[in-house]
Design an enzyme around this catalytic site. Structure first.
Site, PDB file in Angstrom:
ATOM      1  N   LYS A 108      -5.478   5.276  32.115  1.00  0.00           N
ATOM      2  CA  LYS A 108      -4.053   5.810  31.490  1.00  0.00           C
ATOM      3  C   LYS A 108      -4.455   7.118  31.329  1.00  0.00           C
ATOM      4  O   LYS A 108      -4.877   7.233  30.267  1.00  0.00           O
ATOM      5  CB  LYS A 108      -3.297   5.114  31.021  1.00  0.00           C
ATOM      6  CG  LYS A 108      -1.905   5.697  30.594  1.00  0.00           C
ATOM      7  CD  LYS A 108      -1.137   4.404  30.116  1.00  0.00           C
ATOM      8  CE  LYS A 108       0.450   4.758  29.648  1.00  0.00           C
ATOM      9  NZ  LYS A 108       0.995   3.697  29.017  1.00  0.00           N
ATOM     10  N   ARG A 178       4.304  -4.515  39.307  1.00  0.00           N
ATOM     11  CA  ARG A 178       5.447  -4.605  38.565  1.00  0.00           C
ATOM     12  C   ARG A 178       6.520  -4.763  39.563  1.00  0.00           C
ATOM     13  O   ARG A 178       6.572  -4.713  40.738  1.00  0.00           O
ATOM     14  CB  ARG A 178       5.819  -3.133  37.890  1.00  0.00           C
ATOM     15  CG  ARG A 178       4.563  -2.431  37.281  1.00  0.00           C
ATOM     16  CD  ARG A 178       4.509  -0.872  37.426  1.00  0.00           C
ATOM     17  NE  ARG A 178       3.181  -0.451  36.789  1.00  0.00           N
ATOM     18  CZ  ARG A 178       3.175  -0.061  35.542  1.00  0.00           C
ATOM     19  NH1 ARG A 178       4.389   0.119  34.683  1.00  0.00           N
ATOM     20  NH2 ARG A 178       2.010   0.154  34.831  1.00  0.00           N
ATOM     21  N   ASP A 248      10.477  -0.890  36.115  1.00  0.00           N
ATOM     22  CA  ASP A 248       8.966  -0.354  36.221  1.00  0.00           C
ATOM     23  C   ASP A 248       8.117  -0.750  35.039  1.00  0.00           C
ATOM     24  O   ASP A 248       6.809  -0.545  35.327  1.00  0.00           O
ATOM     25  CB  ASP A 248       9.240   0.969  36.626  1.00  0.00           C
ATOM     26  CG  ASP A 248       9.666   1.863  35.598  1.00  0.00           C
ATOM     27  OD1 ASP A 248      10.804   1.616  35.036  1.00  0.00           O
ATOM     28  OD2 ASP A 248       8.933   2.888  34.962  1.00  0.00           O
ATOM     29  N   ASP A 258       2.629  -1.718  29.678  1.00  0.00           N
ATOM     30  CA  ASP A 258       3.339  -0.451  29.119  1.00  0.00           C
ATOM     31  C   ASP A 258       3.582  -0.326  27.676  1.00  0.00           C
ATOM     32  O   ASP A 258       4.867  -0.389  27.476  1.00  0.00           O
ATOM     33  CB  ASP A 258       4.271   0.133  30.107  1.00  0.00           C
ATOM     34  CG  ASP A 258       3.527   0.860  31.494  1.00  0.00           C
ATOM     35  OD1 ASP A 258       2.551   0.486  31.715  1.00  0.00           O
ATOM     36  OD2 ASP A 258       4.320   1.211  32.176  1.00  0.00           O
TER      37      ASP A 258
END
Ligand code: AMP
Ligand code: MG
Length: 485
Positions: A108, A178, A248, A258
């Site tokens: 990420k 997701r 999401d 996330d």
């Protein structure tokens, strides 16, 4: 790194689902932190002595067999359809075999993708440390979550509200799929064959038990509803607020995913909003269970071309309405040290939460101190009582609790031991992360690594680290965490 194969089953789905592209690495990277327990999971030794690992986990090189890609998804953000999104700064690299099954490795912050929209494809050191510590703290608590293997950093400037520096977090999970991936192929791409391919892949890889059902897609929806119910019950029980429960950001495997403006509760306020950008309080702590249910409806909509009958989909979602309260009640019973079930338990639990909310008692400290509760006649239970402003109201609840414990012949010492295994002493409070971040921004990463070590064993007393279990300092109230990351 050596000898690993990095197969990528997701890549085998074909390029309807992603864009293959190189990562944009970090110039002159350095190690920031690594998680020994996550490294052990994926079968890697300490990577920090290895230059090749540094380059791979900074996005500067691929290990042989890796295939870098960014996936496409859509989603509902803050209750509104947002259209196409996708991995704007995440690159999937491939899978590694582990004792817990194949794990996907993802970077990420390693640069732009076709889904970056207005973003720069980067992640700053601050948010990377929060994601790293958040993931590993949740794993320590036993909450389903994506993991974080390591952080690498660089002097590369990245503009947010101020100029910060770039970092890359390596995330690990069985899958990063997701709810939004399914929504995408129904509402954005309107591609039912692709939707079917994705659902078949997820069922075969992660929910094989659905294959035996007369309607596997309905079975999938029901299984995800159950997993999500258990996840959110876990969040509520440890006082975790996600902060951005957009569809999401909802894992099809029921993992916490996330880590942005998340937070653990300090003083108990059911209406607590951890995300400074969430002006409506849509994702307030007490709203999380309903939001998850709303998100499951969005997933059901996404799966509808495969399910056919809306009524069938609605029925599959119903499982959430029983699974969530059951899971939460069971967790709250354990938090109170109750070994049996009684009709009146819900009142007892609600009574405590109501007192805690009224007096804003500290969530984690209250439950941790409750383990010392004495049922002996005349016991004052001062350490717990001191947390409340309205002492008489607490005494009334304590009398009820003592009677309930006596009714099942509860033994104080045994109960205390049980309770200490479900009520963490150490949680990643914002101010703890903030101290680690400030030191890291000044070039000293020791505190990040130290804090990780404490959070890996959140239920253990660790007297040498007692300061990490203390009430938050006054300045903690001025910390503002937002979507900026
Ligand atoms: P989030 O709410 O942080 O999960 O992000 C929502 C969407 O914005 C996702 O598609 C992310 O990939 C994308 N995104 C967030 N920050 C950035 C960034 N700095 N660069 C590119 N894309 C981003
Ligand atoms: Mg996201």
């Amino acid at each position: 790194m050596r000898g690993k194969r990095w197969p990528n089953r997701f890549a085998a789905l074909g390029d309807t689902f992603f864009t293959s592209l190189p990562t944009q690495g970090l110039p002159d990277p350095h190690w920031v932190a690594w998680s020994p327990s996550c490294a052990k999971l994926v079968g890697l030794a300490d990577p920090t002595g290895d230059e090749h690992s540094l380059q791979v986990f900074s996005g500067n090189a691929l290990a042989p067999g890796m295939h870098s890609l960014a996936s496409v998804y859509s989603g509902h953000q803050f209750g509104v359809w947002a259209g196409q999104l996708g991995d704007g700064r995440a690159h999937w690299l491939g899978e590694v075999d582990t004792p817990e099954g194949p794990m996907e490795i993802q970077l990420k912050g390693a640069g732009l993708t076709p889904y970056s929209r207005m973003g720069d494809g980067r992640a700053v050191l601050r948010s990377s440390i929060r994601e790293f510590l958040g993931s590993e703290a949740m794993a320590g608590l036993g909450v389903p979550t994506t993991r974080a293997l390591c952080i690498t950093g660089s002097a590369l400037p990245v503009r947010r509200e101020t100029v910060e520096t770039a970092a890359v977090v390596t995330r690990v999970a069985p899958s990063f799929i997701r709810f939004g991936h399914f929504e995408h192929f129904t509402h954005t791409a309107e591609n039912t064959p692709a939707l079917k391919q994705l659902a078949d892949f997820v069922i075969a890889a992660y929910y094989p038990e659905c294959l035996d059902l007369p309607q596997p897609y309905l079975g999938l929806l029901e299984a995800v509803s159950r997993k999500t119910a258990e996840l959110v019950a876990h969040w509520q029980a440890v006082g975790f607020c996600h902060g951005v429960m957009n569809t999401d950001n909802m894992s099809i495997l029921g993992l916490t995913i996330d880590y942005g403006p998340f937070g653990f509760l300090d003083a108990f306020d059911p209406g607590h909003v951890c995300n400074h950008s969430d002006h409506q309080g849509r994702y307030a702590y007490a709203r999380q269970p309903n939001v998850a249910f709303w998100n499951l409806h969005a997933l059901a909509q996404g799966l509808l071309p495969l399910i056919g009958e809306p009524d069938d989909a609605l029925e599959a979602l119903e499982v959430y309405k029983t699974a969530f309260p059951r899971a939460l009640e069971q967790k709250m019973r354990s938090k109170l040290g109750l070994a049996t079930e009684q009709e009146s338990d819900r009142d007892l639990i609600d009574g405590l939460l109501k007192r805690m909310a009224a007096d804003r008692s500290d969530f984690s400290i209250s439950f941790r101190r409750l383990a010392h509760f004495s049922t002996a006649p005349g016991a004052l239970n001062a350490s717990m009582r001191d947390l409340f402003i309205d002492r008489e109201a607490f005494d009334a609840w304590a009398a009820q609790y003592a009677a309930r414990l006596r009714s099942e012949g509860s033994v104080d010492a045994e109960r205390a031991e049980r309770m200490n295994r479900v009520n963490p002493k150490y949680v990643l409070r914002n101010h703890l992360a903030e101290v680690a971040i400030r030191e890291a921004q000044a070039g000293d990463f020791a505190e990040t690594q130290r804090l990780l070590k404490v959070l890996e064993r959140p239920f253990d007393e660790q007297p040498e680290h007692a300061a990490y279990a203390d009430f938050p300092p006054e300045w903690a109230q001025s910390i503002e965490v937002s979507c900026s990351s």
